[in-house]
Design a protein around this motif. Structure first.
Motif, PDB file in Angstrom:
ATOM      1  N   VAL A 356      -1.472 -78.218   5.518  1.00 16.18           N
ATOM      2  CA  VAL A 356      -0.329 -79.084   6.514  1.00 16.18           C
ATOM      3  C   VAL A 356       0.829 -77.770   5.924  1.00 16.18           C
ATOM      4  CG1 VAL A 356       1.082 -80.962   6.553  1.00 16.18           C
ATOM      5  CG2 VAL A 356      -1.100 -81.104   5.850  1.00 16.18           C
ATOM      6  N   PRO A 357       1.980 -77.574   6.885  1.00 12.72           N
ATOM      7  CA  PRO A 357       2.312 -77.065   6.663  1.00 12.72           C
ATOM      8  C   PRO A 357       4.023 -77.660   6.507  1.00 12.72           C
ATOM      9  CG  PRO A 357       2.288 -77.308   9.076  1.00 12.72           C
ATOM     10  CD  PRO A 357       1.457 -77.467   8.689  1.00 12.72           C
ATOM     11  N   ILE A 358       4.838 -76.646   5.961  1.00 17.25           N
ATOM     12  CA  ILE A 358       6.333 -77.049   5.518  1.00 17.25           C
ATOM     13  C   ILE A 358       7.078 -77.425   7.119  1.00 17.25           C
ATOM     14  CG2 ILE A 358       5.802 -77.433   2.683  1.00 17.25           C
ATOM     15  CD1 ILE A 358       7.937 -74.688   2.979  1.00 17.25           C
ATOM     16  N   GLY A 359       6.694 -76.829   7.687  1.00 16.90           N
ATOM     17  CA  GLY A 359       7.701 -76.464   8.771  1.00 16.90           C
ATOM     18  C   GLY A 359       8.959 -75.254   8.661  1.00 16.90           C
ATOM     19  N   ARG A 360       9.792 -75.243  10.191  1.00 22.96           N
ATOM     20  CA  ARG A 360      10.509 -74.784   9.863  1.00 22.96           C
ATOM     21  C   ARG A 360      12.229 -74.511   9.437  1.00 22.96           C
ATOM     22  NH1 ARG A 360       7.589 -74.927  14.962  1.00 22.96           N
ATOM     23  NH2 ARG A 360       7.183 -73.565  15.848  1.00 22.96           N
ATOM     24  N   PRO A 361      13.150 -74.419   9.131  1.00 20.88           N
ATOM     25  CA  PRO A 361      14.221 -74.724   8.653  1.00 20.88           C
ATOM     26  C   PRO A 361      14.894 -74.953   9.432  1.00 20.88           C
ATOM     27  CG  PRO A 361      13.972 -71.888   8.888  1.00 20.88           C
ATOM     28  CD  PRO A 361      12.617 -72.783   9.180  1.00 20.88           C
ATOM     29  N   ILE A 362      15.933 -76.789   9.061  1.00 20.32           N
ATOM     30  CA  ILE A 362      16.754 -77.733   9.378  1.00 20.32           C
ATOM     31  C   ILE A 362      17.502 -77.957   9.590  1.00 20.32           C
ATOM     32  CG2 ILE A 362      14.241 -79.398  10.264  1.00 20.32           C
ATOM     33  CD1 ILE A 362      15.533 -80.358   8.324  1.00 20.32           C
ATOM     34  N   ALA A 363      18.828 -78.276  10.559  1.00 24.16           N
ATOM     35  CA  ALA A 363      20.031 -78.770  10.717  1.00 24.16           C
ATOM     36  C   ALA A 363      20.591 -77.539  10.202  1.00 24.16           C
ATOM     37  CB  ALA A 363      19.473 -80.380   9.549  1.00 24.16           C
ATOM     38  N   GLY A 364      20.917 -76.264  10.804  1.00 27.19           N
ATOM     39  CA  GLY A 364      22.175 -75.742   9.697  1.00 27.19           C
ATOM     40  C   GLY A 364      21.051 -74.992   8.424  1.00 27.19           C
ATOM     41  N   ALA A 365      20.127 -74.804   8.121  1.00 28.48           N
ATOM     42  CA  ALA A 365      19.736 -74.561   7.196  1.00 28.48           C
ATOM     43  C   ALA A 365      18.546 -72.955   8.133  1.00 28.48           C
ATOM     44  CB  ALA A 365      18.573 -74.902   6.579  1.00 28.48           C
ATOM     45  N   THR A 366      18.594 -72.005   7.247  1.00 29.62           N
ATOM     46  CA  THR A 366      18.255 -70.562   7.285  1.00 29.62           C
ATOM     47  C   THR A 366      16.550 -70.486   5.770  1.00 29.62           C
ATOM     48  OG1 THR A 366      19.530 -69.182   5.582  1.00 29.62           O
ATOM     49  CG2 THR A 366      20.120 -69.484   8.740  1.00 29.62           C
ATOM     50  N   ALA A 367      15.882 -69.561   6.398  1.00 29.30           N
ATOM     51  CA  ALA A 367      14.857 -69.091   6.173  1.00 29.30           C
ATOM     52  C   ALA A 367      14.141 -67.608   5.778  1.00 29.30           C
ATOM     53  CB  ALA A 367      13.922 -70.082   5.876  1.00 29.30           C
ATOM     54  N   TYR A 368      14.437 -67.034   4.216  1.00 25.91           N
ATOM     55  CA  TYR A 368      14.145 -66.223   4.254  1.00 25.91           C
ATOM     56  C   TYR A 368      12.988 -65.511   3.328  1.00 25.91           C
ATOM     57  CZ  TYR A 368      18.675 -65.681   6.548  1.00 25.91           C
ATOM     58  OH  TYR A 368      19.417 -65.283   7.837  1.00 25.91           O
ATOM     59  N   VAL A 369      11.069 -64.921   3.922  1.00 28.82           N
ATOM     60  CA  VAL A 369      11.237 -64.557   2.765  1.00 28.82           C
ATOM     61  C   VAL A 369      11.022 -63.021   2.816  1.00 28.82           C
ATOM     62  CG1 VAL A 369       8.362 -65.430   2.480  1.00 28.82           C
ATOM     63  CG2 VAL A 369       9.056 -66.357   4.092  1.00 28.82           C
ATOM     64  N   LEU A 370      11.247 -62.814   1.036  1.00 26.03           N
ATOM     65  CA  LEU A 370      11.203 -61.233   0.302  1.00 26.03           C
ATOM     66  C   LEU A 370      10.825 -61.632  -0.447  1.00 26.03           C
ATOM     67  CD1 LEU A 370      15.217 -62.183   0.384  1.00 26.03           C
ATOM     68  CD2 LEU A 370      13.390 -61.172   2.294  1.00 26.03           C
ATOM     69  N   ASP A 371      10.172 -60.232  -0.242  1.00 28.40           N
ATOM     70  CA  ASP A 371       9.252 -59.747  -1.714  1.00 28.40           C
ATOM     71  C   ASP A 371      10.461 -59.443  -3.159  1.00 28.40           C
ATOM     72  OD1 ASP A 371      10.848 -57.524  -1.203  1.00 28.40           O
ATOM     73  OD2 ASP A 371       9.010 -56.452   0.056  1.00 28.40           O
ATOM     74  N   ASP A 372       9.694 -58.797  -3.778  1.00 24.15           N
ATOM     75  CA  ASP A 372      10.492 -58.162  -4.974  1.00 24.15           C
ATOM     76  C   ASP A 372      11.062 -57.329  -4.944  1.00 24.15           C
ATOM     77  OD1 ASP A 372       8.571 -60.140  -6.579  1.00 24.15           O
ATOM     78  OD2 ASP A 372       7.807 -58.939  -7.240  1.00 24.15           O
ATOM     79  N   ALA A 373      10.975 -56.868  -4.132  1.00 20.13           N
ATOM     80  CA  ALA A 373      12.358 -55.827  -3.664  1.00 20.13           C
ATOM     81  C   ALA A 373      13.770 -55.888  -2.521  1.00 20.13           C
ATOM     82  CB  ALA A 373      11.939 -54.310  -3.430  1.00 20.13           C
ATOM     83  N   GLY A 374      13.654 -57.666  -2.343  1.00 20.46           N
ATOM     84  CA  GLY A 374      14.689 -58.682  -1.646  1.00 20.46           C
ATOM     85  C   GLY A 374      13.936 -57.851  -0.146  1.00 20.46           C
ATOM     86  N   ARG A 375      12.774 -57.625   0.612  1.00 23.95           N
ATOM     87  CA  ARG A 375      12.537 -57.149   2.063  1.00 23.95           C
ATOM     88  C   ARG A 375      12.186 -58.244   2.704  1.00 23.95           C
ATOM     89  NH1 ARG A 375      10.771 -51.595  -0.838  1.00 23.95           N
ATOM     90  NH2 ARG A 375       9.315 -52.858  -1.071  1.00 23.95           N
ATOM     91  N   THR A 376      11.873 -58.345   3.380  1.00 22.24           N
ATOM     92  CA  THR A 376      12.054 -58.746   4.567  1.00 22.24           C
ATOM     93  C   THR A 376       9.643 -58.976   5.039  1.00 22.24           C
ATOM     94  OG1 THR A 376      11.110 -58.091   6.392  1.00 22.24           O
ATOM     95  CG2 THR A 376      13.234 -60.054   5.687  1.00 22.24           C
ATOM     96  N   VAL A 377       8.896 -59.712   4.769  1.00 23.40           N
ATOM     97  CA  VAL A 377       7.272 -59.951   4.595  1.00 23.40           C
ATOM     98  C   VAL A 377       6.981 -60.306   5.510  1.00 23.40           C
ATOM     99  CG1 VAL A 377       7.163 -60.082   2.425  1.00 23.40           C
ATOM    100  CG2 VAL A 377       6.604 -61.829   4.149  1.00 23.40           C
ATOM    101  N   PRO A 378       6.320 -59.401   6.157  1.00 18.62           N
ATOM    102  CA  PRO A 378       5.319 -59.570   7.312  1.00 18.62           C
ATOM    103  C   PRO A 378       4.767 -60.964   7.889  1.00 18.62           C
ATOM    104  CG  PRO A 378       4.819 -57.650   6.768  1.00 18.62           C
ATOM    105  CD  PRO A 378       5.320 -58.339   5.135  1.00 18.62           C
ATOM    106  N   HIS A 379       4.609 -61.414   8.605  1.00 16.01           N
ATOM    107  CA  HIS A 379       3.719 -62.629   9.080  1.00 16.01           C
ATOM    108  C   HIS A 379       2.607 -62.766   8.611  1.00 16.01           C
ATOM    109  CE1 HIS A 379       6.272 -63.345  13.232  1.00 16.01           C
ATOM    110  NE2 HIS A 379       6.670 -63.792  11.725  1.00 16.01           N
ATOM    111  N   GLY A 380       2.450 -63.909   7.513  1.00  9.86           N
ATOM    112  CA  GLY A 380       0.327 -64.308   6.864  1.00  9.86           C
ATOM    113  C   GLY A 380       0.844 -63.427   5.737  1.00  9.86           C
ATOM    114  N   GLU A 381       1.793 -63.183   4.967  1.00 14.15           N
ATOM    115  CA  GLU A 381       2.292 -61.967   3.464  1.00 14.15           C
ATOM    116  C   GLU A 381       2.859 -63.469   3.076  1.00 14.15           C
ATOM    117  OE1 GLU A 381       2.633 -58.329   3.037  1.00 14.15           O
ATOM    118  OE2 GLU A 381       1.331 -56.987   3.839  1.00 14.15           O
TER     119      GLU A 381
END
Length: 640
Positions: A356-381
């Motif tokens: 069950v997923p936790i969904g998308r950001p809501i109500a003014g929130a933003t979300a970034y999925v980053l690696d250890d170097a602070g770079r965004t990761v591709p879909h699925g990683e």
């Protein structure tokens, strides 16, 4: 992967869903929020929660705002009572910006008192009456509390050191008939200071802004909430879910239904929902799982259920959705630092084919999925989730270094909170949760830093070292377990250690099981091997039989065995010593009511925590019922 997408539009609600660009346009250059008039004259979220409540009081003064047993408050009555109490607080020295502790049982007066503190300009610091006084004193000191207000008897027995003020039992005379006046709040005015577990042994006080709560709850797109709804308030005030339970209702012209039972059973929740027509409720994931196993009738009474705190089990979600197909089931995710919920997902039957997923950001929130170097990761990683947007907490009170560590200013992405949670992004932009990057745990909805519990254990003179872990005997049960290495001298008794921990820590931080070991298992890198600790518990086996069980003792033991996931065969077996906790106790009391027809409160349950003790309670209850049904029957003088 950067995410700004608001939650999908609910076709049952009229009007457009605010987009991220709309939300951003309302921010001032300083990063705060301008006061603006929404369509129909409603104050913007930047005006704060008192202004929203006052607007509803002016627009619909006779609408129900709060229901508590036989007590009800309309919006007009709530606002007038809060304003009068605010004037009372100001006469007793409360000033704008003062952190004021609130110590009182959950009730309609609690809602009025929170609103009054804000009307007086204060920051509300909720304290739990069930917490040990040393714990409350530590939290109050960290928050810089200048005054503790609340119930007079509780102030005498449980208030932290310092000035106290008992709130009047009777309504105060109104200071003025005007319902529309609300205090002017700055862009970063704090509403609450809520505490979470700290890895160093020191809890962290999270300062939450008014505008952050208002933006979360005002006209939410991630669930259905209208002025005709009634939202159940049953969480402790110190738990951030209570901000959703109370203020999602009052920010939208709906009603708060206060669960007057301080430690409600499963049946209590259903009765409260039935009696007051509750339509919306929040349940911790662990509680939701227990209710799902029982196909609780509470689901038949509700339209919307919001669940959060831990990973939702897909099979339980599917069972509930198929048994109650009209139910709107929302899976919410968010640390306290992101103001209760950062993401949400409306769960469907198809979601239950996998995680069950936790969904998308809501109500003014933003979300970034980053690696250890602070770079965004591709879909699925997989990467670490960083949350941004307008609802981040102001920081940790009195801990500027920790604030700077967890809340960072990113050159390109703005201010972000590092959650420590591992997630991945699906091609459609929905987030999946995969665990933690550190040792932080979630047990029955509570966030637990092992270091806080280990620190308290190492403070005991007969303990040389300690480690805690989470043991899951079944998918629906999580237990906090502790292992201690004894210092030279007498070997510590687990029961005695637990009692001493209970005197300084809240109940959710006291280990459910405690074992003395010769040494702690270590990983090759020299860290405590928490997986090996849980393996020790799993290999512990069942308790050894003693005297044979009497029929009622056997009935109690069978119910215990079902909930504890282990054979219980001794009349002197202790529920707590076997790893029992309050949620499992709720399950047992529910089974006692269903199968034996005996109502047992949690207080009674924990006052007699052995098989023999509870069998005696059951016997007395059954005999009392027999005498009520047959008042002229002779009493059994032999005790049989």
């Amino acid at each position: 992967m950067a995410m700004h997408t608001p939650y999908p539009h609910d076709t049952r609600k009229e009007g457009p869903v605010p987009t991220e660009s709309t939300l951003l346009s309302e921010r001032t250059p300083s990063g705060g929020f301008a006061l603006y008039a929404a369509p129909g004259g409603r104050p913007g979220t930047g005006a704060g929660l008192p202004a929203l409540v006052a607007w509803h009081a002016e627009r619909a003064p006779h609408a129900l705002a709060v229901a508590d047993g036989d007590t009800t408050l309309t919006y007009a009555q709530l606002v007038l009572a809060a304003r009068a109490l605010a004037a009372y607080l100001q006469r007793h020295g409360v000033r704008r910006g003062d952190p004021v502790a609130l110590l009182m049982p959950r009730s309609a007066r609690t809602v009025t008192a929170q609103l009054a503190l804000w009307w007086a300009g204060a920051v509300c610091v909720p304290l739990d009456p069930a917490h040990p006084r040393p714990r409350s004193e530590a939290l109050a000191a960290d928050a810089g509390v200048t005054l503790t207000v609340g119930d007079g008897k509780l102030l005498e027995s449980a208030a932290p050191a310092g000035a106290t003020l008992a709130l009047p039992d009777e309504p105060l005379p109104d200071v003025a008939p005007d319902l529309t006046h609300a205090p002017e709040l700055g862009p970063d005015a704090a509403a609450f200071i809520l505490f979470t577990s700290g890895s160093t042994g020191r809890p962290k006080g999270v300062a939450i802004a008014h505008h952050a709560i208002a933006e979360l709850v005002t006209d939410p797109a991630y669930l259905t909430l209208t002025p005709r709804d009634r939202v159940l308030f049953h969480s402790p005030m110190t738990f951030d879910a209570s901000t959703f339970e109370v203020w999602s209702a009052l920010a939208n012209g709906a009603a708060v239904v206060v669960c007057a039972v301080q430690r409600p059973s499963f049946e209590d929740l259903a009765q409260q929902a039935e009696r007051h027509g509750v339509t919306v409720a929040f349940f911790t994931t662990a509680l939701f799982h227990q209710l799902a196993v029982r196909r609780s009738r509470v689901f038949a009474l509700l339209r919307t259920v919001v669940v959060g705190g831990e990973a939702m089990a897909a099979h339980h979600a599917r069972e509930v959705l198929r048994a109650f197909p009209w139910l709107e089931l929302v899976n919410g995710y968010g640390p306290t630092e992101t103001t209760t919920f950062a993401t949400a997902h409306r769960v469907t039957d198809a979601d239950c084919d996998g995680q069950v997923p936790i969904g998308r950001p809501i109500a003014g929130a933003t979300a970034y999925v980053l690696d250890d170097a602070g770079r965004t990761v591709p879909h699925g990683e997989r990467g670490e989730l960083w949350v941004g947007g307008s609802r981040l907490a102001l920081g940790y009170t009195g801990q500027p270094e920790l604030t700077a560590e967890r809340f960072t200013s990113h050159t390109d992405l703005g201010r972000l909170y590092r959650t420590g949670d591992v997630v991945s992004v699906r091609p459609d932009g929905v987030l999946d949760f995969h665990g933690r990057t550190d040792d932080q745990m979630k047990v029955r909805g509570f966030r637990i830093e092992p270091g806080e519990v280990e620190h308290a254990l190492r403070d005991q003179p007969e303990v040389d070292d300690a480690a805690v872990a989470v043991y899951r005997p079944s998918p629906d049960d999580a237990r906090l377990i502790a292992f201690v290495v004894a210092a030279p001298g007498p070997v510590p008794r687990p029961g005695s250690l637990r009692d001493r921990l209970a005197a300084v820590l809240p109940a959710h931080l006291v280990p459910d099981e405690l074992t003395v070991v010769g040494e702690l298992p270590l990983t090759p890198s020299g860290k405590v091997d928490r997986r090996a600790l849980t393996d020790l518990v799993a290999a512990g086996g069942c308790d050894t039989p003693a005297a044979p069980l009497a029929p009622l003792e056997q009935a109690v033991a069978d119910l215990w065995s079902r909930s504890l996931g282990r054979d219980v065969t001794r009349p002197d077996a202790d529920f707590i010593a076997l790893g029992g906790h309050s949620l499992l106790a709720l399950a047992v009391t529910d089974d006692l009511r269903e199968e034996l027809g005996v109502e047992l409160t949690l207080a009674d349950f924990f006052a007699a925590p052995t098989v023999a003790g509870q069998a005696a309670l059951v016997e007395r209850a059954l005999l009392a019922e027999h005498r009520d049904l047959h008042p002229h029957a002779p009493e059994d003088t032999d005790g049989h």
